[in-house]
Design an enzyme around this catalytic site. Structure first.
Site, PDB file in Angstrom:
ATOM      1  N   ASN A  11      11.607  -0.152   2.987  1.00  0.00           N
ATOM      2  CA  ASN A  11      12.400  -0.433   1.791  1.00  0.00           C
ATOM      3  C   ASN A  11      11.981   0.578   0.729  1.00  0.00           C
ATOM      4  OD1 ASN A  11      13.636  -1.404  -0.478  1.00  0.00           O
ATOM      5  ND2 ASN A  11      12.501  -3.340  -0.579  1.00  0.00           N
ATOM      6  N   LYS A  13      13.220   1.074  -2.089  1.00  0.00           N
ATOM      7  CA  LYS A  13      13.438   0.577  -3.461  1.00  0.00           C
ATOM      8  C   LYS A  13      14.144   1.657  -4.299  1.00  0.00           C
ATOM      9  CE  LYS A  13       9.638  -2.571  -2.743  1.00  0.00           C
ATOM     10  NZ  LYS A  13       8.547  -3.365  -3.273  1.00  0.00           N
ATOM     11  N   HIS A  97      15.533 -10.103  -1.886  1.00  0.00           N
ATOM     12  CA  HIS A  97      14.199  -9.542  -2.147  1.00  0.00           C
ATOM     13  C   HIS A  97      13.646 -10.151  -3.437  1.00  0.00           C
ATOM     14  CE1 HIS A  97      11.006  -6.696  -3.045  1.00  0.00           C
ATOM     15  NE2 HIS A  97      11.033  -6.377  -1.761  1.00  0.00           N
ATOM     16  N   GLU A  99      12.215  -8.889  -5.860  1.00  0.00           N
ATOM     17  CA  GLU A  99      12.556  -8.125  -7.068  1.00  0.00           C
ATOM     18  C   GLU A  99      13.977  -8.438  -7.529  1.00  0.00           C
ATOM     19  OE1 GLU A  99      11.369  -4.335  -5.431  1.00  0.00           O
ATOM     20  OE2 GLU A  99       9.309  -5.067  -5.417  1.00  0.00           O
ATOM     21  N   GLU A 169       7.458 -12.128   2.416  1.00  0.00           N
ATOM     22  CA  GLU A 169       6.774 -11.194   1.521  1.00  0.00           C
ATOM     23  C   GLU A 169       6.116 -11.979   0.385  1.00  0.00           C
ATOM     24  OE1 GLU A 169       8.724  -6.999   1.905  1.00  0.00           O
ATOM     25  OE2 GLU A 169       9.653  -8.076   0.257  1.00  0.00           O
ATOM     26  N   GLY A 175       3.138  -4.339  -3.600  1.00  0.00           N
ATOM     27  CA  GLY A 175       2.785  -3.223  -4.482  1.00  0.00           C
ATOM     28  C   GLY A 175       1.440  -3.377  -5.170  1.00  0.00           C
ATOM     29  N   SER A 214       2.182  -4.688   0.814  1.00  0.00           N
ATOM     30  CA  SER A 214       1.055  -3.756   0.984  1.00  0.00           C
ATOM     31  C   SER A 214       0.693  -3.493   2.443  1.00  0.00           C
ATOM     32  CB  SER A 214      -0.170  -4.242   0.198  1.00  0.00           C
ATOM     33  OG  SER A 214       0.114  -4.271  -1.189  1.00  0.00           O
TER      34      SER A 214
HETATM   35  P1  13P Z   1       4.860  -2.676  -0.750  1.00  0.00           P
HETATM   36  O1  13P Z   1       4.711  -2.318   0.705  1.00  0.00           O
HETATM   37  O2  13P Z   1       4.915  -1.502  -1.646  1.00  0.00           O
HETATM   38  O3  13P Z   1       3.827  -3.704  -1.154  1.00  0.00           O
HETATM   39  O4  13P Z   1       6.288  -3.388  -0.900  1.00  0.00           O
HETATM   40  C1  13P Z   1       6.638  -4.417  -0.050  1.00  0.00           C
HETATM   41  C2  13P Z   1       8.075  -4.738  -0.248  1.00  0.00           C
HETATM   42  O5  13P Z   1       8.470  -5.289  -1.259  1.00  0.00           O
HETATM   43  C3  13P Z   1       9.015  -4.355   0.819  1.00  0.00           C
HETATM   44  O6  13P Z   1      10.249  -4.940   0.622  1.00  0.00           O
END
Ligand code: 13P
Length: 251
Positions: A11, A13, A97, A99, A169, A175, A214
């Site tokens: 992803n 983003k 997601h 976010e 997640e 992150g 992560s």
């Molecule tokens: P990270 O791997 O940067 O922690 O992000 C995970 C994520 O949100 C994937 O959709």
């Protein structure tokens, strides 16, 4: 488990302009473009989808979008319909997601509408669930995840679930560099599978459940070796050819 496909999805983003995305995709084709297993999916921003779908069409790498709107067409300025994604060669779509839930107020009801239309259109949704740090600390992980599973998948049939991927997640691991231990993640993955089984029966054994938060080359193999962890949804580490290729190869 028997018959369940393994998936590693990146992803990206809101990262990578089109030229940068092309460079990253070309690097990945060289490294992992011919691998038969696991299934690799790249989810770049909308602006790079079309170009990447073209570049990747002769490889074993699939393309996913990061979102879509729950309508086929119409006066929804700034939104993207599932048919627009399908016709440029997109196969998967990330929905719900954390976010999107947090910054764009997406509720389980909105996610549910999107999943239904994605399935009707022929896109495979990657449905994200996961708890916040406070919720974990208060022992509410299972309650929160169960609510998201039930709400997001409401009204779907067992047949529909054949075409659904789930991603667990934990928000506190996204992150932050803090990964759930393989055992912690497995516990929730098992819980998710049991919840799916309660709602959809034995189809639940076929649903890939990915871990996200992560995931790095150093921790991927440990996570992916758990019985109910069928791969990963990778953010930061999917932006570097070497790291992502290592994660893919560790499945
Ligand atoms: P990270 O791997 O940067 O922690 O992000 C995970 C994520 O949100 C994937 O959709």
């Amino acid at each position: 488990m028997a018959g369940r496909i393994k998936i590693v999805a990146g992803n990206w983003k809101m990262n990578k302009t089109s030229p940068e995305a092309v460079k990253l995709a070309r690097g990945l084709i060289v490294n992992i473009g011919r691998l038969e297993h696991p299934r690799v999916i790249l989810c770049p921003p909308y602006t790079a989808l079309s170009e990447l779908a073209n570049i990747l069409k002769d490889s074993n790498i699939y393309i996913g979008a990061q979102n879509m709107y729950a309508a086929e067409s119409g006066a929804f300025t700034g939104e993207i319909a599932p048919s627009m994604l399908l016709t440029i060669g997109v196969t998967y779509v990330i929905l719900g997601h954390s976010e999107r839930r947090e910054y764009f107020s997406e509720t389980d009801t909105i996610v549910n509408d999107k999943i239904k239309l994605a399935l009707k259109s022929g896109l495979i949704p990657i449905v994200c669930v996961g708890e916040k740090l406070e919720q974990r600390e208060e022992g509410q992980t299972e309650e929160v995840v169960a609510g998201q599973i039930d709400g997001s998948l409401a009204g779907l049939s067992a047949d529909d679930m054949d075409e659904v991927v789930i991603a667990y997640e934990p928000i506190w691991a996204i992150g932050t560099g803090k990964t759930a231990t393989p055992e912690m993640a497995q516990e929730v993955h098992r819980f998710v599978r049991d919840r799916l089984k309660a709602g959809f029966g034995e189809t639940a054994e076929k649903v890939p459940i990915l871990y996200g938060g992560s995931v790095k080359p150093e921790n991927a193999a440990g996570l992916f070796s758990q019985p109910d962890i069928d791969g990963g949804l990778v953010g930061g580490a999917s932006l570097k050819v070497e790291d992502f290729a290592k994660i893919v190869k560790s499945v």
